[in-house]
Each structure stands twice: as structure tokens, then as C-alpha cells.
Write a protein that holds these residues in place. Structure first.
Motif, PDB file in Angstrom:
ATOM      1  N   LEU A 128       1.169  -1.325   0.000  1.00 46.12           N
ATOM      2  CA  LEU A 128       0.110   0.000  -0.218  1.00 46.12           C
ATOM      3  C   LEU A 128       0.417   1.729   0.130  1.00 46.12           C
ATOM      4  O   LEU A 128       0.767   2.213  -0.525  1.00 46.12           O
ATOM      5  CB  LEU A 128      -1.268  -0.167   0.839  1.00 46.12           C
ATOM      6  CG  LEU A 128      -2.018  -0.766   1.119  1.00 46.12           C
ATOM      7  CD1 LEU A 128      -2.554  -1.159   2.658  1.00 46.12           C
ATOM      8  CD2 LEU A 128      -2.465  -1.031   0.003  1.00 46.12           C
ATOM      9  N   LEU A 129       2.397   1.181   0.437  1.00 44.80           N
ATOM     10  CA  LEU A 129       3.182   2.437   0.795  1.00 44.80           C
ATOM     11  C   LEU A 129       3.416   2.440  -0.608  1.00 44.80           C
ATOM     12  O   LEU A 129       3.600   3.768  -1.194  1.00 44.80           O
ATOM     13  CB  LEU A 129       3.783   2.022   1.672  1.00 44.80           C
ATOM     14  CG  LEU A 129       4.858   3.137   2.149  1.00 44.80           C
ATOM     15  CD1 LEU A 129       4.233   4.402   2.492  1.00 44.80           C
ATOM     16  CD2 LEU A 129       6.207   2.803   3.097  1.00 44.80           C
ATOM     17  N   LYS A 130       4.049   1.825  -1.394  1.00 48.34           N
ATOM     18  CA  LYS A 130       4.414   1.701  -2.714  1.00 48.34           C
ATOM     19  C   LYS A 130       3.421   2.466  -3.566  1.00 48.34           C
ATOM     20  O   LYS A 130       4.324   3.131  -4.602  1.00 48.34           O
ATOM     21  CB  LYS A 130       5.077   0.171  -3.017  1.00 48.34           C
ATOM     22  CG  LYS A 130       6.323   0.175  -2.709  1.00 48.34           C
ATOM     23  CD  LYS A 130       6.491  -1.374  -3.224  1.00 48.34           C
ATOM     24  CE  LYS A 130       7.453  -2.213  -2.589  1.00 48.34           C
ATOM     25  NZ  LYS A 130       8.029  -3.321  -3.201  1.00 48.34           N
ATOM     26  N   VAL A 131       2.261   1.573  -3.351  1.00 41.42           N
ATOM     27  CA  VAL A 131       1.171   2.803  -4.547  1.00 41.42           C
ATOM     28  C   VAL A 131       1.173   3.960  -4.093  1.00 41.42           C
ATOM     29  O   VAL A 131       1.447   4.451  -5.222  1.00 41.42           O
ATOM     30  CB  VAL A 131       0.055   2.023  -3.975  1.00 41.42           C
ATOM     31  CG1 VAL A 131      -1.117   2.352  -5.050  1.00 41.42           C
ATOM     32  CG2 VAL A 131       0.233   0.606  -4.426  1.00 41.42           C
ATOM     33  N   GLU A 132       0.939   4.509  -3.303  1.00 42.89           N
ATOM     34  CA  GLU A 132       1.147   5.932  -2.605  1.00 42.89           C
ATOM     35  C   GLU A 132       2.250   6.766  -2.858  1.00 42.89           C
ATOM     36  O   GLU A 132       2.415   7.282  -3.692  1.00 42.89           O
ATOM     37  CB  GLU A 132       0.609   6.396  -1.471  1.00 42.89           C
ATOM     38  CG  GLU A 132      -0.696   4.988  -1.144  1.00 42.89           C
ATOM     39  CD  GLU A 132      -1.079   6.154  -1.497  1.00 42.89           C
ATOM     40  OE1 GLU A 132      -1.434   6.901  -1.253  1.00 42.89           O
ATOM     41  OE2 GLU A 132      -2.629   5.615  -1.666  1.00 42.89           O
TER      42      GLU A 132
END
Length: 400
Positions: A128-132
Motif C-alpha cells: 500500500l505504501l509503494k502504491v502511494e
């Protein structure tokens, strides 16, 4: 004894700190308070308005029992490393039962829940952090969005965006990382925000007090924001022609070093992706520290981070393997001030830990962490002519 630890800067000790100290004793039912305090340089990169010994004296005059210096490698670092260093030192004393810190939230359970996620970093959270981050968002925004996606009940929007909440989470993460038995407590912050530059009618921030003095050094203008003990000491120092320090004093030293050996700026840990080239270009067109930082900052590199980088460069961090030093055990403590109860606590520390208690520095220093502390004191003496560059060798703790 039931001992409570606090990690502080006290730059300077004000009424908000007095309120925090009073509640730390009440809420944890503490028999004694041990303060781990930054030395002469602060976490956000600015030098202390008065030196570490005088700030430690103020802490004890206002009710702290024992003040220990936080090693420079942690005090002049990111919020994560600052918190980790403070908790690691408290944990190494082997006699601290609680840690007490302020937060905008005031809800210890919410802070613990977020800290557990950030400390464990599950694969789902990482993805999720990578996507953001791929959206080009600043890290703190990306992290907040990832936490919200993971669990909307975490209240990440109201917690992650506030500086004291972030630091509180880092304290808890450090406790988890160290598998510490120290119990965390938090106090809801009242009055001014940390970054407020205007004095508040109830609790003024340390930033607003320093800004008021910087713009017009009139002690009466800050009298209502300080405990009487702090005000009287500031007045005494002023009457003795003490050299109060503001961050702009750094500028000529930083400019000289950037112009003469700027090629070593990229050896500072926090410098990457061309930040060194940006700073080296902008120093040619800057007439103040503030101007240099404003011209160099970006979404990726905040004002605070650049300020910290420049202070690290001024001191000489590029000559040290900072990551290795930060991960080493803390082998010593440096008491800066204590009262009678604090003396008893020092005896308890001596009986419960293997730490060397340094009331003065030894002539031959082999510990890299301690070498950096000494280098920081020498650098600070260039900004504050009231301080000897060699005072760590001969100055004893203040004893009340």
C-alpha cells in the motif's frame, strides 16, 4: 523506586514543560524523574539557545531529578533515530519503569496501534505504501494514506500529520524494537503547536519564545511564558553578558565549509539524489541560513531535514559512519545535573547497569559516539563564546 523517563530538548524550559513534568509524576505515580536531554544541538538542526549545562540546571531547578545527555548521534537526527536513542538510553539504565511523552492525540492506545503496524511492516502495508509513493506524494502523506487504506479506524489523518504524535509513535516503536518492559504514557498537548512562532496566552512553544527573543531581546516579553526559575536564570545569564545563540550564527561557518570543502557534503547520511549539488549551487546566491534552506528545500527535502544536514556538516558528521554508531550499544551516560534524589538514582543505575558514568570526559577517548559528542561541544563553542571548547573535560554536573 518507580522511575519515569522523559526525552526532551528544553530549548528553553517553559510553562508547557512544567505542566508536562507535573503530570508525568502524577500519572505514572513516579518516585523520581530521569530526563534524557539533547546536548547543544537539537533534533531539527538548530543550536541550543543556551548551552546544555545551563539547560540541565534549569530542568533540575524546575523539578527534574536527574538529567542525562542524549548522545549527539541521536539528538541531531531524524525523529525516528532521536526517539530510538532516547528510549535506548533509558532502557539501558535497567531501572526505568515508565516513559512519558506529549502528543496531540492524547490516546495511547491509538498511538500504540499505529506504532505496531509501522514497526512490523506487513507485506500488505508495504505494498500500500509503494502504491502511494509511486504517486509522487511526500513520504508522510503516502504513509498516512497507506494506513488509512489498511484500517480506517486508525484515525491516521488526525494522528500522522502532527509532529508530537509522530514522535510519540517513534517512542513506542523504539520500545517494541528493544522489547523493552518500559510502559508508555502520553499527555495531550495543550497550548501552542511546536512550530508556532507567536507567544500563546497559556502555553507558548519553545519556538515562539526563541523567535520573540531573536526579533527583540527583551526578557520581559517572555516572562509570562516561563517558570520563574527559568526567567531568573535567563536574567542572570543576560546580566553576565552570556552569548545567547540563534541559528543564523551558523551561516558564516556553513558557507565557508561549503565553499572550501563542499565536495564532502554528499558523505552526510541524509544527502542523496543531488541534494548536495542543489545546496552547493544555492549557497552562491544566499545571504542567510534561512534563504539557503528555503532555496534548497523541495517536496522530498523538507526545511527541517536540510537544516539538520547543514548542522551535521558544520560539526563534521561526514567523517563518521553514523549508521554504525547509531546501532552500537550505548556504553556511557553523561549526567549534566541532578538533585539529592537524582544522586540516589545514579547509584541505582550504577548497581543495575554496566554503563560508565562520566561526570567529566576522559583524556583518551576511543568510543566513536563519545568522540562525536566532544566534536559537537567544540563546534557549539564557535557559536557560543560563553562556552569553552574543552568544557566536557573539566565541567562537572550541576548539583542542587
Amino acid at each position: 523506586m518507580n522511575l519515569t523517563g522523559i526525552v526532551t530538548e528544553y530549548n528553553p524550559f517553559h510553562l508547557g514543560h512544567k505542566y508536562h513534568l507535573k503530570n508525568s509524576i502524577k500519572d505514572t505515580k513516579a518516585d523520581g524523574i530521569v530526563c534524557v536531554m539533547s546536548g547543544n544541538f537539537m533534533q531539527r538542526g538548530n543550536p541550543a539557545i543556551i548551552d546544555k549545562f545551563n539547560r540541565a540546571k534549569l530542568a533540575v531547578l524546575n523539578g527534574v531529578d536527574l538529567v542525562l545527555e542524549l548522545p549527539l548521534v541521536y539528538s541531531l537526527s531524524s525523529a525516528e533515530n532521536f526517539a530510538y536513542g532516547g528510549v535506548k538510553l533509558l532502557n539501558s539504565l535497567n531501572c526505568i519503569n515508565n516513559i512519558y511523552f506529549g502528543s496531540e492525540s492524547g490516546d495511547i492506545n491509538k498511538l500504540i496501534n499505529i506504532a505496531k503496524i509501522l514497526q512490523n511492516e506487513s507485506n500488505l502495508y508495504k505494498n500500500l505504501l509503494k502504491v502511494e509513493l509511486k504517486k509522487g506524494l511526500p513520504f508522510h502523506t503516502a504513509r498516512m494514506n497507506a494506513l488509512n487504506s489498511l484500517n480506517a479506524n486508525l484515525d491516521a489523518n488526525n494522528i500522522i500529520g502532527n509532529s508530537n504524535n509522530i514522535l510519540a509513535i517513534e517512542y513506542i516503536k523504539a520500545l517494541l524494537k528493544l522489547n523493552s518492559k518500559i510502559k508508555p504514557f502520553t499527555l495531550k498537548r495543550e497550548g501552542s503547536d511546536y512550530n508556532d512562532t507567536s507567544l500563546n496566552t497559556e502555553f507558548s512553544s519553545a519556538t515562539s519564545i526563541r523567535e520573540t527573543l531573536k526579533n527583540n531581546f527583551n526578557l520581559s516579553s517572555i516572562k509570562d511564558s516561563l517558570p520563574i526559575e527559568t526567567y531568573n536564570e535567563f536574567k542572570r545569564l543576560y546580566n553576565e553578558n552570556y552569548n545567547f545563540v540563534f541559528e543564523e550564527k551558523l551561516f558564516p561557518f556553513i558557507k565557508y565549509k561549503l565553499l572550501t570543502c563542499g565536495e564532502s557534503l554528499n558523505l552526510i547520511n541524509d544527502v542523496s539524489e543531488g541534494l548536495d549539488n542543489k545546496i552547493l549551487r544555492e549557497i552562491l546566491n544566499s545571504n542567510s541560513l534561512n534563504e539557503l534552506i528555503l532555496k534548497s528545500k523541495s517536496k522530498r527535502y523538507t526545511y527541517t531535514r536540510i537544516c539538520r544536514v547543514l548542522s551535521q556538516f558544520f560539526i563534521g558528521f561526514e567523517k563518521y559512519d553514523i549508521n554504525t554508531i547509531q546501532n552500537e550499544p550505548i556504553n556511557y551516560i553523561r549526567p549534566l545535573a541532578f538533585n539529592k534524589k537524582g544522586a540516589k538514582i545514579l547509584k541505582e543505575i550504577k548497581n543495575n547497569s554496566n554503563l560508565t558514568i562520566l561526570t567529566k570526559f576522559p583524556k583518551n577517548i576511543e568510543d566513536e559516539m563519545l568522540k562525536l559528542d566532544l566534536l559537537g561541544s567544540k563546534a557549539y563553542s564557535l557559536l557560543n563564546t560563553s562556552v569553552s571548547p574543552m568544557e566536557d573535560y573539566f565541567k562537572s554536573p550541576y548539583i542542587l
